[in-house]
Design an enzyme around this catalytic site. Structure first.
Site, mmCIF file in Angstrom:
data_model
loop_
_atom_site.group_PDB
_atom_site.id
_atom_site.type_symbol
_atom_site.label_atom_id
_atom_site.label_comp_id
_atom_site.label_asym_id
_atom_site.label_seq_id
_atom_site.Cartn_x
_atom_site.Cartn_y
_atom_site.Cartn_z
ATOM 1 N N PRO A 2 0.836 -1.212 0.000
ATOM 2 C CA PRO A 2 0.000 0.000 0.000
ATOM 3 C C PRO A 2 0.868 1.258 0.000
ATOM 4 O O PRO A 2 1.834 1.340 0.746
ATOM 5 C CB PRO A 2 -0.804 -0.091 1.305
ATOM 6 N N GLU A 3 0.544 2.196 -0.865
ATOM 7 C CA GLU A 3 1.228 3.487 -0.919
ATOM 8 C C GLU A 3 0.240 4.562 -0.467
ATOM 9 O O GLU A 3 -0.846 4.252 -0.003
ATOM 10 C CB GLU A 3 1.737 3.752 -2.350
ATOM 11 N N HIS A 96 -3.461 -15.340 10.303
ATOM 12 C CA HIS A 96 -2.781 -14.090 9.957
ATOM 13 C C HIS A 96 -3.409 -12.876 10.635
ATOM 14 O O HIS A 96 -3.017 -11.754 10.363
ATOM 15 C CB HIS A 96 -2.794 -13.876 8.446
ATOM 16 N N ARG A 115 2.454 -11.558 5.482
ATOM 17 C CA ARG A 115 3.919 -11.615 5.471
ATOM 18 C C ARG A 115 4.553 -10.982 6.704
ATOM 19 O O ARG A 115 5.773 -11.003 6.855
ATOM 20 C CB ARG A 115 4.451 -10.999 4.183
ATOM 21 N N ARG A 152 20.710 17.676 -6.068
ATOM 22 C CA ARG A 152 20.856 16.275 -5.670
ATOM 23 C C ARG A 152 21.357 15.486 -6.853
ATOM 24 O O ARG A 152 20.766 15.521 -7.919
ATOM 25 C CB ARG A 152 19.524 15.703 -5.198
#
Ligand code: ZN
Length: 272
Positions: A2-3, A96, A115, A152
């Site tokens: 998820p972002e 889970h 996970r 940068r």
């Protein structure tokens, strides 16, 4: 993983589900899911507290508690929050489901993580966890964004993924934003022209805003708290589409590896 758009979608959904609810009981089944404090302390401290707000910072969910404290949740790879309304048939808990909060008015919130990379934090001050995160992409001004890239020497994709620089982007939305802006992921940040930087700024905002409107991207694991998938996977231009035609020019989308991350780009639209 998820972002920002997926975590924002979860925060918006949870707001209508858990704000105002007080914790009657909590259970930690896999102790390492709780980063801080110790699991028994976590459970004892949560009982009796009420959730008064649900927000998001970068990829963290931030639940404000009364009379004090914050519950922060980072879902990492496969973490999910599943809401069970009062009176609904209890969800069958599989192996889970690592943490559950049970509310005084009935209902529950379950933390599920196949996970096991995700973590929960119960803290007095969210900065204990969030300190050091970079700017929010949807809140940064064009000048602030340009200042992050200026001087940068790093390649633009790893720079955008660095949560200390810009917070909330991951692999999917970085690839989509770079494609939309026509910027090659290996370009060095300090070699981008002002016009590239400005296109990239707008592309990131548009990609994230559209993904939030589409309730996130479900490639495999992501689910909203009601168990539904997102819809944004149908709108991806390059991510996961190696070999398919670029929606803009028709060239085959390429998959390359940048800083150990699978990266999708159009060789025509994103020249180096
Ligand atoms: Zn193209």
């Amino acid at each position: 993983m998820p972002e920002l758009p997926e975590v924002e979608t979860i925060a918006r959904a949870l707001r209508g589900q858990v704000v105002g609810q007080a914790v009657r009981a909590a259970q930690v089944r896999w102790p390492r899911a709780v980063a801080t404090p110790a699991p028994d302390e976590f459970v004892a401290a949560l009982v009796g507290r009420r959730i008064t707000a649900v927000g998001r910072r970068a990829k963290f969910l931030v639940l404000t508690l009364a009379p004090q404290g914050y519950l922060l949740i980072h879902l990492r790879m496969t973490g999910r929050l599943l809401y069970e309304a009062a009176g609904a048939d209890p969800r069958p808990l599989d192996g889970h489901t690592h943490v559950s909060l049970y509310f005084q008015g009935g209902g529950a919130l379950h933390y599920h993580d196949q996970r096991k990379f995700g973590r929960l934090y119960l803290v007095g001050d969210p900065d204990e966890v969030l300190r050091g995160l970079g700017l929010e992409p949807l809140e940064a001004s064009p000048e602030q964004f340009a200042a992050l890239l200026r001087a940068r020497r790093r390649q633009i994709k790893p720079l955008l993924l660095d949560q200390h620089v810009l917070a909330g982007l991951g692999n999917i939305y970085t690839d989509e934003s770079l494609w939309r802006a026509g910027v090659h992921p290996l370009r060095r940040a300090d070699t981008l022209a002002a016009a590239d930087v400005s296109r990239l700024y707008e592309a990131i905002r548009a990609v994230l805003t559209e993904a939030i409107a589409n309730k996130g991207t479900t490639l495999r694991d992501y689910r909203a708290p009601n168990g539904e998938t997102g819809e944004n996977q149908w709108s991806l231009a390059v991510y996961g589409r190696a070999g398919e035609p670029c929606p803009r020019c028709g060239q085959a989308v390429q998959r390359v590896v940048v800083g150990s991350r699978g990266t999708h780009l159009c060789p025509q639209c994103q020249s180096l």
